[in-house]
Every structure is written in C-alpha cells, then in structure tokens.
Design a protein around this motif. Structure first.
Motif, short mmCIF file in Angstrom:
data_model
loop_
_atom_site.label_atom_id
_atom_site.label_comp_id
_atom_site.label_asym_id
_atom_site.label_seq_id
_atom_site.Cartn_x
_atom_site.Cartn_y
_atom_site.Cartn_z
N THR A 54 15.47 102.52 79.55
CA THR A 54 15.56 101.00 79.70
C THR A 54 14.80 100.35 78.36
O THR A 54 15.36 99.31 78.07
N VAL A 57 17.68 99.87 75.94
CA VAL A 57 18.32 98.51 76.02
C VAL A 57 17.51 97.39 75.83
O VAL A 57 17.89 96.47 75.02
N THR A 58 16.15 97.35 76.07
CA THR A 58 15.30 96.22 75.76
C THR A 58 15.27 96.00 74.45
O THR A 58 15.38 95.01 73.73
N ALA A 61 18.11 94.27 72.39
CA ALA A 61 18.69 93.17 72.86
C ALA A 61 18.79 92.23 71.79
O ALA A 61 19.80 91.47 71.73
N ALA A 179 16.99 92.33 78.66
CA ALA A 179 18.38 93.54 78.84
C ALA A 179 19.17 92.75 79.61
O ALA A 179 20.56 93.06 79.29
#
Length: 333
Positions: A54, A57-58, A61, A179
């Motif tokens: 996670t 992806v964050t 961004a 995200a």
C-alpha cells in the motif's frame, strides 16, 4: 446461458485489453516488474506485506499523476522538464493563498490555476511560437524554481488548512485517498486516450503532425491541450504532496521530472511520439516505485536511486530507438 450472452460488452473489453497487452511492448515491462518484485520478496521479508505494498502505491501517487500528463505530452513527441518546478510553484502559491485567506478551498483553486497556467505557457510556446519543447520546458523549470524561491523567500510554509491537505492526507477504509485518486485518474486517462476523438488526435499528431494537419486536425490546439493537461496533472500532484508533508517547501519535487520521464518511457511511450499507453505508464510508475522501495528496504544509498532511474531511461530509449529503426527498415523493404 453462455458467458457471451450474459456480458458481451465485458467480453469485448477484456479482449481489447488483452490485445493491447499482447500487441505492444508491455509484456517485457510486466515481466520486469514481476521479476523485481519476486527478487525483493526473497531479499527482504517486509516487501510483500500489505502495509508496504500500500505504501508503494501511496508513495508513487505524485509521480504517477504527473506521469499521466507527461504521457499525453510525450505521445505528441514533446517533453516537459518543468513538471517538478510546476509542482513546487503551484503548491507554494496555493499554501500562501490558503494561509492568507484561511480557506483551503481557495488554496486548492490557486494550485490548479497556477499549474494549468504553467502548462498553458509551455503549450503556447511550443504550438504557436514553435519553440523546441526541450528548451521551452527547461526555461520554464528555471523560471518556476526562481519564482518559488522569490515568493517564499526560501522559507517553507507550515500549518496548512485541513481542507487543503485532504487529498494527500485522508484515507477511505484505510486506503489513502491519494492512491485511490491515482488509480481513478489513470482509468479516466486511459479512456480518453483509447476511446475518444481527442485521444486519437494525440496519437495522430505524434505519429505525423503534417499528415494530421492535412487530415483536418488542429495540430496546435491538440499540442496546446496536451501541455495544459500536463499542467493540471502537476497541480493535482502538488495537492497530494502538500497533504503528505503538511507544508510547502521551495525545493519540493526536485528531481521529480526524472522519475516522471523514466516511468513514461519505461512504460513504452516513445520519445519519438505517436506511441504509448496509460497502461504502460501505470506499469512504469509501479516499477519505479517498487525499485525505490526495494532499495530503501535494503538500505542502499539514496544516491544509487537516481543512477538506477537514469540507467532505466537510457535502456528504454535505446530499445525504443532500435525498435523504431527496425520497423523503418521493414517498411522500406
């Protein structure tokens, strides 16, 4: 009842997506992403944890959203070296406006307007003044960085309104809004490029601008629009960065242009124009994010990160150049 009777539209979309992957340069990129991910999962046990995936992806961004705009520009055979400076300038002005008015929504509006204006300046210079995109955006990068330092007097702006930070700091069901926004924007951009008249015109202009003009396409307007889209994308990326840091810094997003161009080119978008996809850019963003994350987990010096990114750009451009020359020879034979 057969599946085709149940959902023929869904089957058609699946076949189109599969054909896009098989008939492009996406397979090597996807294979590279899988190989790197497997290698990192073996070398560090924390790589495949849900929280780390996670986090990838964050953390991707800002680069990912900026890469969306850069894809439009590069497909037209342009380039935007000012994206990092645009993020810093629009973010700084938005933060100052938000603090001065006490209203985060005014700050958001200021970020988007300034970022779009920078994109419009680049687009007008390239399309109407007919200046080289590399030189124009390099000059814009210097001007935007200088303005950011002058406006801020080299000082960071802290304690931003919560409404200004929302996009970069909030979460939905433990998933960062940044995200979700990145994925949503990629979906929208993919639809625009692959399913709309404007998207087809972007490819036409990048493939052969003179032929596009003879076909009745307003080449200048298409190029101008691509740079404005890149500017707006930089503004959204600036909002995410503001929320993540809860501050605006004059040196924000330094070097982001390298990561953005790397992601787009690695994703299969040709620097010669006329070829590329949002799916490829998304995979390129993930590959850059995975490599950055893996090097951090392995405690590799941050200096190597830029070296790896530069090497990846060189390799991607080399492969694209070889492929272009091969296709050119085949077309003549």
């Amino acid at each position: 009842m057969t599946n085709s009777a149940v959902a023929p539209g869904a089957q058609t979309r699946w076949k189109d997506a599969s054909r896009t992957v098989l008939n492009s340069n996406l397979l090597p990129i996807i294979a590279a992403l899988i190989i790197v991910s497997v290698a990192l999962s073996v070398m560090t046990p924390t790589f495949l944890t849900a929280s780390n995936l996670t986090n990838i992806v964050t953390q991707s961004a800002v680069v990912g959203i900026a890469a969306i705009g850069a894809t439009f520009v590069i497909i037209t055979s342009g380039i935007d070296l000012s994206v990092g400076a645009n993020i810093a300038l629009s973010g700084m002005i938005g933060a100052i406006v938000a603090q001065a008015t006490g209203n985060g929504f005014f700050g958001i509006a200021a970020v988007i307007v300034v970022a779009a204006a920078v994109g419009a300046f680049n687009g007008a210079s390239v399309s109407w003044l007919r200046l080289a995109p590399f030189i124009v955006t390099l000059a814009t990068m210097g001007m935007a960085r200088g303005l950011t330092l002058q406006i801020s007097q080299g000082q960071s702006v802290y304690s931003l309104p919560e409404s200004l930070n929302w996009l970069g700091a909030s979460a939905v069901f433990d998933v960062k809004t940044s995200a979700l926004t990145t994925v949503l924007l990629f979906v929208v951009a993919h639809f625009v490029l692959s399913r709309t008249t404007f998207g087809h015109r972007i490819y036409a202009v990048g493939g052969n601008a003179e032929a596009a003009r003879l076909a009745g396409i307003n080449v200048r307007r298409v190029v101008f629009s691509a740079y404005v889209i890149a500017g707006i994308a930089a503004g959204i990326a600036a909002l995410i960065l503001l929320g993540r840091l809860d501050s605006a810094t004059p040196n924000a997003a330094t070097g982001t242009e390298l990561q953005v161009i790397a992601a787009v080119v690695i994703g299969g978008t040709s620097l010669f124009g006329g070829k590329g996809s949002m799916i490829g850019t998304f995979v390129g963003v993930l590959l850059i994010g995975v490599i950055n994350n893996g090097l951090t987990l392995l405690n590799v010096s941050s200096f190597w990160v830029q070296f790896v990114q530069g090497a990846l750009i060189f390799l991607a451009v080399l492969l694209d150049s070889v492929s272009t020359r091969r296709r050119s020879r085949q077309s003549r034979s």
